[in-house]
Write a protein that holds these residues in place. Structure first.
Motif, PDB file in Angstrom:
ATOM      1  N   CYS A   1      -7.530   3.393  12.016  1.00 51.10           N
ATOM      2  CA  CYS A   1      -7.995   3.495  10.647  1.00 51.10           C
ATOM      3  C   CYS A   1      -8.388   2.010  10.091  1.00 51.10           C
ATOM      4  N   TRP A   2      -7.523   1.208  10.213  1.00 46.59           N
ATOM      5  CA  TRP A   2      -7.669  -0.169   9.420  1.00 46.59           C
ATOM      6  C   TRP A   2      -8.718  -0.812   9.935  1.00 46.59           C
TER       7      TRP A   2
ATOM      8  N   GLN B   1      -8.959   2.353   5.828  1.00 50.64           N
ATOM      9  CA  GLN B   1      -8.194   3.545   5.236  1.00 50.64           C
ATOM     10  C   GLN B   1      -7.861   4.517   6.059  1.00 50.64           C
TER      11      GLN B   1
ATOM     12  N   SER C   1      -4.798   6.765   2.025  1.00 49.50           N
ATOM     13  CA  SER C   1      -5.343   5.674   1.334  1.00 49.50           C
ATOM     14  C   SER C   1      -6.736   6.095   0.964  1.00 49.50           C
ATOM     15  N   GLN C   2      -7.186   6.982   1.622  1.00 44.33           N
ATOM     16  CA  GLN C   2      -8.598   7.580   1.090  1.00 44.33           C
ATOM     17  C   GLN C   2      -8.465   8.324  -0.144  1.00 44.33           C
TER      18      GLN C   2
ATOM     19  N   LYS D   1      -7.570   6.109  -3.029  1.00 46.67           N
ATOM     20  CA  LYS D   1      -8.792   5.116  -3.107  1.00 46.67           C
ATOM     21  C   LYS D   1      -8.334   3.769  -3.012  1.00 46.67           C
TER      22      LYS D   1
ATOM     23  N   LYS E   1      -7.705   0.607  -0.023  1.00 43.97           N
ATOM     24  CA  LYS E   1      -8.195  -0.014   1.312  1.00 43.97           C
ATOM     25  C   LYS E   1      -7.682  -1.440   1.439  1.00 43.97           C
TER      26      LYS E   1
END
Length: 135
Positions: A60-61, A66, A70-71, A74, A76
């Protein structure tokens, strides 16, 4: 402070997602290998959980910066130049965050004292969590 609350809510959401993943993996592991409450089976399950969760975070990172949580909030993860982490940086972030969570969640408490409200592992690695503008 609103920024910090948002980040802590993302941590709680992430923990719930990881709990579901851990339960599914544990069920599959126990179905295949039997009781995993001691010995090499227990160590194997712990290693499997740590590696699968690590793969989730690192992917993801590196790909978007994200995770699912974290999506939603919002947020990142970026490096000190505002770019996505490379694989090495993402692996180091995962390992260091895990180590710094062990002593009573130290990395999470650190954010209360940090001038930019960053977690300790981000402060040490030069990564940071940013808030994305509304779409």
């Amino acid at each position: 402070m609103k920024y910090l609350i948002k980040r802590y809510l993302a941590v709680v959401y992430e923990a719930l997602l990881l709990l579901a993943l851990a339960l599914a993996l544990t069920a599959a592991y126990v179905m295949l290998l039997g009781d995993a409450s001691h010995g090499w089976k227990r160590l194997g399950l712990q290693a499997l959980l740590w590696l699968v969760m690590g793969a989730y975070f690192v992917r993801c990172w590196v790909v978007t910066g994200q995770t699912l949580a974290s999506q939603t909030w919002k947020l990142k993860v970026v490096d000190q130049h505002g770019q996505l982490l490379d694989v090495q940086q993402a692996v180091m972030r995962y390992v260091l965050a895990g180590v710094l969570l062990l002593p009573a969640g130290l990395t999470l408490w650190w954010a209360l004292l940090d001038r930019e409200q960053q977690f300790l592992h981000d402060r040490l690695l030069g990564s940071r969590i940013i808030v994305l503008p509304p779409v």
